[in-house]
Design an enzyme around this catalytic site. Structure first.
Site, short mmCIF file in Angstrom:
data_model
loop_
_atom_site.label_atom_id
_atom_site.label_comp_id
_atom_site.label_asym_id
_atom_site.label_seq_id
_atom_site.Cartn_x
_atom_site.Cartn_y
_atom_site.Cartn_z
N ASP A 1 62.31 15.01 -80.07
CA ASP A 1 61.89 13.83 -80.81
C ASP A 1 62.56 13.85 -82.17
O ASP A 1 62.33 14.76 -82.98
CB ASP A 1 60.37 13.82 -80.96
CG ASP A 1 59.86 12.47 -81.45
OD1 ASP A 1 60.68 11.67 -81.92
OD2 ASP A 1 58.65 12.24 -81.34
N GLU B 1 -16.14 25.72 -12.30
CA GLU B 1 -15.65 25.60 -10.92
C GLU B 1 -14.81 24.33 -10.76
O GLU B 1 -13.78 24.34 -10.07
CB GLU B 1 -16.83 25.59 -9.95
CG GLU B 1 -17.63 26.88 -9.92
CD GLU B 1 -16.92 27.99 -9.16
OE1 GLU B 1 -15.86 27.72 -8.58
OE2 GLU B 1 -17.44 29.13 -9.15
N ASP C 1 23.10 34.03 -8.31
CA ASP C 1 24.19 34.27 -7.36
C ASP C 1 23.71 34.86 -6.05
O ASP C 1 24.52 35.24 -5.21
CB ASP C 1 25.24 35.20 -7.98
CG ASP C 1 24.62 36.48 -8.52
OD1 ASP C 1 23.40 36.64 -8.36
OD2 ASP C 1 25.35 37.29 -9.11
N ASP C 2 22.41 34.97 -5.86
CA ASP C 2 21.85 35.42 -4.58
C ASP C 2 21.45 34.21 -3.74
O ASP C 2 20.84 33.28 -4.25
CB ASP C 2 20.62 36.30 -4.81
CG ASP C 2 21.00 37.68 -5.32
OD1 ASP C 2 22.09 38.16 -4.94
OD2 ASP C 2 20.23 38.25 -6.10
N ASP D 1 -12.01 29.84 -7.30
CA ASP D 1 -13.20 30.50 -7.83
C ASP D 1 -13.11 30.50 -9.35
O ASP D 1 -12.00 30.39 -9.93
CB ASP D 1 -13.31 31.93 -7.32
CG ASP D 1 -14.65 32.56 -7.72
OD1 ASP D 1 -15.70 31.98 -7.40
OD2 ASP D 1 -14.62 33.62 -8.36
N ASP E 1 -16.78 28.14 -3.44
CA ASP E 1 -18.14 28.62 -3.18
C ASP E 1 -19.15 27.94 -4.10
O ASP E 1 -20.26 28.44 -4.26
CB ASP E 1 -18.20 30.14 -3.35
CG ASP E 1 -17.78 30.58 -4.74
OD1 ASP E 1 -17.40 29.72 -5.54
OD2 ASP E 1 -17.81 31.80 -5.01
N ASP F 1 0.61 3.15 -50.22
CA ASP F 1 1.24 2.66 -48.99
C ASP F 1 0.15 2.12 -48.07
O ASP F 1 -1.01 2.04 -48.44
CB ASP F 1 2.07 3.76 -48.31
CG ASP F 1 1.23 4.98 -47.97
OD1 ASP F 1 0.00 4.84 -47.82
OD2 ASP F 1 1.80 6.07 -47.85
#
Length: 1770
Positions: free
Chosen positions: A457, A1667, A1442-1443, A1625, A1700, A732
């Protein structure tokens, strides 16, 4: 003929589905489609294109067939089905010709429906239905329907016929629906129906006629096939198939919305702004567009919106582009604020600018403040515009000396940039912060800057730099004052020198000033001239006076620049520049301490309160404020976490006119669940509108009386204390506020009740925000202090005191100051939860300690004391006799608070509180570790088995997975129940005792299942409403809570001890939820049968039907209102079904030789009830079946808190040899322990990687495990479990998608060693799986039923196993796992392709995969209501992971299924079952011996022989066998159990193992043990010597009878029907809390297939009611089993129920309803009647002595027990 009919009946108007309207086209003022002008030509072109494709035959008006239009063939219109167009009449070609169907040739066979009611039209006259074919439309202006209803004649006015109306093309896809609607509406307009088409608001000009309605309906149906319509259109038409105009109306509205969306996007993309309009207008415009898009479910992110706005900025606003160019977190509000500020600055500068500059100014100054996340940065931009286009050449060096200003005190700088900019160092004060900020006047366009260069400058008399980095010998500035060309001050922070080192080695130094308030660094030519250096702008160099070139200069933009590389950096400390004296911060209180003491209030409130003297004895200067604004409190982050804020400005303006305490806001919060009865569940808050003073009151309920008492108190308080009268209370619309009682209260006192409008909670913002604030503080305080949740209201009250004393950001005073009260005395406040020692003024003994540990809560309302919580006494006290406990270890342990140990600071603030205690209480750390296989060393040799990939072995550091926990007891606290997910309170962070929830039932083998109210913890399955159950979700580790909990749910196991559920819980993928302690789950392919498997047990309160599959058992037609009395016995074949036929073949005892000592019916006596309740594990209160007296008596029980208290000050009264207190004791209450049983942890049956391989000293076993390891690796690679082509870096993957993995090892019952690579599903993130997917296994009842049917029908039973089943199921989600440990790739990840064992979704994926294959490839169908049971005409399959168990009459059918399975899966045949001799099976833990057409025996002798000795129970200590698992009359003492902590955990763990195994055995086949197992399971948390002895007795009996089997014999072939019987029962009131025990046994063709023993979920008031409860629990499961039997075997079925209780049968059969004592009893009995009658159920009486279900409900004598069981268990 048809014309005559039409003439005779003018109301039967006719229309044609394809006919043109022969009337004048009605013009419309507004296009209902709202098509823009730009789109109309395109629309017309499309229409013309369609028209051009249709050729018109000369001489006729017919339109030939084309591909856009419905084919004339009948098959072109699909027949209506499943909600499509209704088809009442079909139009034939002949009818079409007869009705002048000329325009479109012969149409397809069209439907013509009768008119139905629609919201836009009137109901037609039912006497005149629409015809079955429609003639052409001929009226242009018909009368509305109203006139036709009055039997008026149809108008005969005719207009010109439009013979060439082109039809719309046929709808071809759902996506083109809206485009097709445009053509269709244009078609209707051309057909002269434009005035009856509704616009987007649903408005029409006139009502349509029947003829027009039929015309529109038929044309719409013809050109729009139903299956191509959008879903929302189908929904409308399914409700009203003729409501076409509603479809058109909504289509128009949707298209208009789409058009508006397009316009909004175009407007948003083309935004432009240059400041010509106000910034507010621009902001409103943009916000409106974004809001409209948001309302249409289009969210525009802030980043996208900012980018679109920045693109359109111009002029002075253009610089914002560069400022936001690199920002990633752009905020729209911030950008609008930037634009607004620039606009305001420009406006002010234009007003203040001198007139001579307004026309000829070269400069335009714009200043802007940019928000920053760390500090405030002010940037000034000076846009420089020159009159010449040439670059600005720097002046000669001698020109700079002609400055008019003094170089010392008033230096002049030209073309500089000024603004305030702080340094980035947070620890130091910035340079120049004490200087005043100058007004910016002159800047350069930021685009002209050249980075790392100095601007040369010629007009600057001084060199200025922004950074002190290059400043040598810097000193703070105290006298130099610099101004710019406009005489504005530039603050200078420091003075120093710049040292240059040019390219030829020349060094020089010039004076420079430091200021951060400029945009660019300026180099003054004047300063260089003083050093004999000049700038040559022709050669672009810096030269010495002798011509030596020192450095090149660069031309950039309009200026010349010198590189900063010639500058020598300095190494000065910023402290010397700032000259800041930091000694003032010594002895200041740290901000985190004040933050805690003032209830975790925010920074601004605390600072402002101190400035306003709202807090006394503490000044703002006493606190260290450095970094206070950026301090992040971990407790605040956790406790105050929120989703979004309430809408600001919701309060009405007129409310501000009220005086203090005249306008109140109130709201109620609650309830808070799972709290002791003494703790409040609600609070009601009040806020004064003017002062914002707050009150909170605790509530235990929301009854009108409670609310009224609070209002009375608050009004009286305000009147007496503040001399004010409340005028308005805003609330409210909750029922607690809108009731008549409160309304009358307000009316009598002249108070206006102001309610919010409907569904407008935001209007109640003051009260809502207060509740949110208080709850945030509550959560934070509880989390920080670790106090139990029942003290939540104390935290709220403490928060209220603090909030009333602090200044809010919007007010200048605190609420107390507004109310005229003194400020808060800081010396009277302690941090919430501060440990203190309270003086015990009344000890039990003179030698007992006088101090009691406690925790400070809040100042007392009623005294000058403090409310302190004493955990050891389980109460709070109001006292002043306390002292602060100075113990560093007593501080918070959740986080590492290095700065939160403030003993010295706290002493200074509360010095007067110090008194009598000085000792410290030490504590130990509390740790929890979770690790996996990757922390262990691999010793696997890679050469032992070749692998697919080149795996390399790498050793890893071995770490121990399990660490023994070291208990850390900060204080004596009670244990609260677990808080549900909806609760506001956090869990106590220091609770060291298990959370207890009431779970009390065992089902079929002692099933102990969770029964929480939370949806995610639901584990019950109600047959009536088809709720899918889940496994227990929250199991308590009672033995080592601090160890790792695994939940590897996909390892195939079964729940041991309890009815196995046909469905799994929602959050799991298999039928088992494992959470093991110190272990991982079993990996045996049939792990439920594993030799060391220990069951999971959970207590439940649901009935049997809750755990069984649900079948639709809706009652038939008989339930209509005209059937007042249901039939007990079914009508059909009732004459052939008798009690004898039901009882025939049942394994009932033979009573021919009745023993005089037989006491099997003693349960029916009614002995006197003892005054003291004795909770017995074997028989209840007094006898084997104790009943209450006949007189009604109120029973009151003490509220036993569900807690296990840790007492540190409990002294040993029996041994006073030492005054030292003993070790910590657990004091266990019996009732609390019974209520607290929630689950039992499974015992680990597997080995970790380090146990099996790394540190395994057994070399043989180690080698076998290594072999199993390689086998598993090869299987994983063969199945393409993961992507082997690429390894992923951990840092590149979202952590949520990363699943830890590990190896687990196990030895199976057959001696083979198994390894399994599993995923850590227990720590899997919820976002990585679908919680709605179901993983199912076969229900045990289904397996037992299938086995029973197989025996009766001589079926072959084949057992299969699919290897690595889960790996056949693909995984949909993107998941990654860590590689196996031997690879040593700890920082890499593998992408999963298959459903690895352990993942939560793996079970569900496999279930869907195998289910789809069985249905599609094997022609199987799943039985409705019974998952994993598949069947076709020949084969039945039961699937357990798997059974597979196959049942078939023809063995070839089984082999065919096997062949099909082998095509897809690696299927192994475990047992084909082809032999006619006895075959032995091991099916899901059951050892089965089966000989076709003869018998089947089910037992577990081998498994028990191996497992029972491993339980460390002394078997046969006296050398004799037991004959019964328990005896009546043994009661458990109610005295509290006092036991050491370690011993308690050890005994509970032992109970888990013993009861777990017993439950598993009872669940499988030993139904005679269920009552004993269920009762002992309720005492798992009460391991007294007596309970353990009874448990040992049960295990001993199992050992003595381990060879017993469940024996089935083939049913008689002469029986034509299947007979399914339930025997019921109940034992009344023999359980704690007077609960009854109920039991049921289920038999199919005389074979016992299941049983259940459980505590009744409801408290019954009589034997009959108990019962009835037992019977009602048996019926749903009986119905579901009936459905299964009918599906598997097509024979007719007879269902019977035996009890019963004659009174129960009498109530079922009785038609008199007046005997019912109460509504609940009556509704249950009436429901029972309906179920019995509606399900063809036969109910008969059975003698008590023959009732084998008696063993399910009570302990029996040895003889009775043998008598009832020896026919089915022997």
């Amino acid at each position: 003929m048809e014309s005559q009919q039409l003439h005779q009946n003018p109301h039967s108007l006719h229309g044609s589905a394809y006919a043109s309207v022969t009337s004048k086209e009605v013009s419309s003022n507004q296009d209902p489609l709202a098509v823009s002008a730009s789109n109309l030509p395109e629309f017309d072109r499309d229409s013309t294109k369609v028209n051009s494709q249709q050729e018109t035959t000369p001489g006729t008006s017919a339109v030939p067939e084309n591909h856009h239009h419905v084919s004339p063939q009948p098959a072109s219109v699909p027949p209506p089905q499943n909600g499509q167009y209704q088809q009442h009449g079909m139009m034939t070609p002949n009818k079409a010709m007869a009705s002048n169907w000329a325009h479109y040739q012969q149409p397809s066979m069209m439907t013509c429906s009768h008119y139905q009611t629609s919201p836009a039209y009137y109901q037609p006259d039912p006497h005149y239905p629409l015809p079955q074919y429609i003639p052409p439309l001929s009226t242009s202006s018909p009368d509305p329907i109203d006139s036709q209803d009055q039997h008026s004649e149809v108008p005969q006015a005719k207009t010109k016929v439009r013979n060439n109306v082109l039809p719309p093309h046929t709808l071809t896809s759902e996506e083109n629906f809206y485009t097709w609607v445009k053509f269709y509406i244009r078609f209707l307009k051309n057909s002269n129906l434009g005035d009856i088409i509704p616009n987007d608001q649903g408005e029409i000009k006139r009502q349509m006629t029947y003829e027009e309605h039929a015309y529109i309906y038929n044309t719409f149906q013809a050109f729009a096939p139903f299956h191509l319509l959008p879903t929302w259109v189908k929904q409308i038409l399914e409700i009203n198939y003729a409501d076409i105009l509603t479809v058109l109306c909504k289509s128009v509205s949707k298209m208009q919305t789409n058009n508006q969306e397009l316009k909004d996007w175009i407007a948003l993309a083309n935004l432009e702004y240059d400041g010509s309009t106000s910034a507010d207008t621009f902001e409103i415009t943009v916000s409106t567009i974004i809001q409209r898009l948001k309302e249409n479910n289009i969210n525009v992110s802030d980043r996208l919106a900012c980018q679109l706005i920045l693109k359109g900025l111009s002029g002075d606003f253009k610089y914002l582009r560069n400022q936001y160019r690199t920002k990633t977190n752009m905020k729209l509000s911030q950008l609008f604020a930037e634009i607004q500020l620039i606009y305001d600055e420009n406006k002010i500068m234009n007003l203040n600018k001198p007139s001579q500059y307004k026309q000829h100014s070269e400069y335009k100054n714009v200043s802007r403040t940019s928000p920053n996340t760390t500090n405030t940065k002010v940037t000034t931009r000076n846009y420089h515009r020159t009159n010449s286009s040439k670059p600005r050449a720097a002046k000669a060096h001698n020109i700079a000396t002609s400055s008019k200003f003094s170089r010392v005190n008033n230096d002049h700088i030209n073309e500089s940039t000024v603004s305030s900019q702080y340094l980035s160092d947070d620890n130091e004060l910035s340079l120049g912060q004490q200087q005043k900020e100058s007004k910016p006047t002159h800047t350069i366009d930021s685009n002209d800057e050249l980075p790392d260069h100095l601007l040369i400058d010629s007009g600057a008399s001084q060199t200025l730099v922004r950074s002190a980095h290059y400043l040598h010998h810097a000193t703070p500035n105290s006298e130099i004052n610099i101004v710019d060309a406009q005489k504005q001050d530039i603050p200078i922070n420091a003075i120093g020198n710049l040292h240059f080192n040019f390219q030829n080695g020349t060094k020089t130094s010039i004076k420079a000033l430091h200021t951060p308030n400029i945009a660019y660094d300026l180099l003054s030519l004047s300063e260089l001239a003083n050093q004999n250096i000049t700038a040559c702008f022709t050669r672009n160099t810096l030269e010495r006076s002798d011509g030596t070139v020192l450095a090149p200069i660069v031309k950039h933009g309009d200026f010349y620049w010198l590189s900063k590389k010639y500058l020598i950096p300095s190494h000065i400390s910023k402290l010397t520049i700032n000259n800041v004296n930091k000694s003032k911060s010594v002895n200041k209180y740290p901000y985190p301490l004040i933050h805690r003491m003032l209830g975790h209030a925010n920074f601004r409130s605390i600072q402002k309160s101190l400035k306003k003297n709202a807090v006394t004895y503490l000044k703002e200067s006493d606190i260290e404020w450095s970094n206070a604004s950026t301090y992040q409190c971990p407790d605040c982050l956790i406790g105050k976490s929120t989703k979004h804020r309430h809408v600001k400005g919701s309060r009405l303006k007129y409310q501000e006119s009220y005086e203090p305490f005249q306008y109140l806001h109130t709201d109620i919060f609650g309830p808070v669940h799972h709290l002791p009865k003494s703790a409040p569940s609600y609070f009601i808050s009040f806020t004064d509108e003017k002062t914002r003073f707050q009150w909170v009151y605790p509530l235990h309920d929301r009854r009108e009386e409670s609310i009224l008492n609070v209002f009375t108190s608050i009004l009286a308080f305000i009147k007496n204390q503040f001399n004010a009268r409340v005028l308005v209370i805003q609330m409210d619309r909750g029922s607690e506020y809108t009731n008549k009682t409160l309304h009358k209260f307000f009316t009598n006192r002249g108070i206006t009740a102001c309610y919010t409008t409907t569904a407008d909670s935001r209007a109640h913002g003051v009260a809502e925000r207060l509740n949110r604030t208080l709850l945030n503080d509550c959560r934070t305080l509880l989390h920080c202090s670790g106090l139990p949740n029942h003290l939540w209201f104390s935290a709220v009250e403490f928060s209220t005191i603090i909030r009333n004393s602090l200044v809010s950001p919007k007010n200048d005073k605190s609420a107390r100051q507004h109310a005229g009260l003194a400020g808060l005395d800081i010396t009277t406040i302690l941090p919430f939860g501060q440990p203190v020692i309270v003086n015990n003024h009344n000890p039990d003994s003179k030698i007992h300690p006088r101090g009691i540990p406690g925790y400070a809560l809040h100042p007392s309302r009623n005294s000058y004391g403090y409310i302190i919580y004493l955990p050891s006494l389980k109460k709070t006290v109001d006292t002043t006799n306390y002292v602060i406990l100075q113990d560093n270890q007593s501080k918070l342990d959740q986080f590492n608070y290095d700065t939160l140990t403030f003993d010295d600071d706290l002493n200074r603030l509360t010095a007067h509180n110090q008194s009598f205690i000085e000792q410290n209480e030490t504590e130990q750390s509390y740790d929890q570790n979770t690790e996996s296989d990757h922390d262990y060393q691999s010793e696997i040799e890679i050469n032992s088995d070749p692998l697919v990939n080149d795996f390399s072995s790498q050793s890893m550091n071995p770490l121990q997975l399990d660490h023994e926990p070291v208990q850390k007891v900060r204080a004596l606290k009670e244990v609260d129940a677990d808080i549900s997910e909806y609760n506001i309170l956090p869990s106590p962070v220091r609770s060291r005792t298990p959370h207890i929830i009431n779970k009390e039932s065992t089902e079929m083998g002692g099933t102990i299942e969770s029964d929480t109210t939370s949806p995610r913890h639901s584990s019950t399955f109600t047959a009536r409403n088809q709720k899918r159950p889940g496994s227990p979700n929250d199991m308590i580790d009672l033995t080592s809570q601090d160890r790792v909990n695994y939940e590897l749910e996909n390892i195939k196991t079964t729940r041991l001890g309890g009815t196995e559920e046909p469905y799994i819980q929602r959050n799991s993928d298999t039928n088992i939820k494992y959470r093991t302690t110190n272990s991982t789950p079993s990996i045996d392919d049939r792990s439920p049968d594993s030799d060391s498997t220990t069951p999971i047990i959970s207590i439940e309160t649901k009935a049997a039907c809750d755990n069984t599959p649900s079948i639709d058992t809706d009652p038939p037609e008989y339930r209509s209102s005209d059937h007042a009395t249901p039939n007990i016995m079914p009508d059909k074949s009732s004459k052939n079904v008798t009690a004898d036929s039901i009882l025939d073949d049942l394994p009932l005892p033979d009573l021919t030789n009745k023993s005089p000592t037989d006491t099997s019916d003693v349960s029916k006596d009614i002995p006197h009830i003892h005054s003291r309740q004795t909770n017995s594990s074997l028989g209840g209160m007094d006898d084997s079946n104790v009943l209450t007296t006949t007189k009604s008596k109120k029973r009151s029980l003490e509220d036993n808190e569900t807690e296990i208290e840790v007492s540190r000050d409990t002294w040993n009264n029996k041994n006073m040899r030492s005054l030292e207190p003993p070790r910590s004791k657990k004091r266990i209450n019996l009732i609390a322990a019974i209520k607290g049983v929630k689950s039992i942890k499974p015992v680990r049956t597997t080995l970790r990687y380090d146990e099996a391989i790394t540190y395994n000293e057994d070399n043989k076993e180690k080698d076998r495990y290594i072999e199993a390891y390689h086998k598993e690796i090869n299987q994983l690679l063969r199945m393409n479990t993961w992507d082997t082509n690429k390894y992923y870096d951990r840092n590149d993957i979202d952590p949520k998608k990363v699943i830890n993995s590990m190896f687990i090892f196990n030895k199976k019952r057959d001696g083979t060693h198994k390894a399994r690579f599993v995923a850590r599903g227990d720590i899997q993130h919820p976002d990585t799986y679908d919680s709605d997917m179901q993983s199912n296994t076969v229900h045990h009842y289904a397996l037992m039923t299938s086995l029973s049917i197989a025996l009766d029908n001589d079926y072959y039973i084949t057992q299969l196993d699919i290897s690595s089943a889960y790996l056949y199921a693909d995984i949909k989600e993107e998941l990654y796992i860590r590689p196996p440990p031997h690879l040593g790739l700890n920082d890499k990840l593998l992408r999963l392709r298959k459903s690895l064992y352990g993942l939560k979704q793996s079970g569900a994926n496999w279930y869907e995969t195998i289910k789809s294959y069985l249905i599609n490839c094997c022609d199987m169908q799943e039985v409705r209501g019974w998952s994993c049971v598949f069947k076709n005409s020949q084969v039945t399959i039961c699937l357990f992971v798997d059974d597979m168990i196959l049942f078939s009459k023809d063995l070839n059918a089984n082999e065919k299924i096997i062949t099909t399975l082998k095509k897809q899966y690696d299927t192994k045949i475990i047992n084909l079952g082809e032999s006619d001799n006895e075959i032995q099976y091991d099916i899901l833990g059951l050892e089965i011996k089966y000989q076709r057409s003869k018998y089947m025996k089910l037992g577990m002798e081998k498994s028990l022989t191996e497992k029972l000795p491993k339980l460390n129970v002394p078997l046969n200590p006296k050398g004799k066998k037991l004959s019964a698992p328990g005896q009546p009359g043994h009661y458990i003492d109610q005295d509290e159990l006092e036991i050491d902590e370690d011993e308690y955990k050890e005994k509970v763990h032992e109970m888990q193992k013993l009861i777990g195994l017993a439950s598993y055995v009872g669940y499988k086949f030993r139904f005679d043990l269920l009552y004993y197992i269920n009762t002992l399971a309720q005492h798992i948390l009460f391991p007294s010597r007596q309970v353990l002895d009874m448990t040992y007795e049960l295990i001993q009996f199992m050992w003595d009878t381990r060879d017993k089997q469940l024996i089935w014999h083939k049913n008689k072939p002469t029986k034509p029907d299947n007979k399914l019987v339930a025997i019921s029962d109940a034992s009344y009131g023999n359980q704690p809390y007077y609960k009854s025990q109920i039991g049921n046994i289920f038999l199919l063709n005389g074979k016992v297939i299941g049983g259940k023993s459980t505590k009744a979920s409801l408290t019954c008031t009589s034997t009959t009611e108990a019962e009835i409860h037992a019977v009602s629990e048996a019926i749903p499961l009986l119905n579901n089993l009936s459905h299964l039997v009918q599906e598997l075997n097509k024979k007719p079925i007879i269902k019977g129920l035996l009890t019963d209780s004659r009174s129960t049968i009498s109530i079922i059969k009785s038609t008199n309803e007046e005997k019912f004592r109460n509504r609940f009893f009556g509704t249950k009995a009436m429901r029972l009647r309906d179920e019995v009658s509606g399900n063809n159920l036969y109910v008969y009486y059975i003698e008590t002595k023959k009732n084998i279900a008696d063993v399910m409900t009570k302990p029996l004598p040895i003889k009775t027990f043998k008598l009832l069981t020896n026919k089915w268990i022997h």
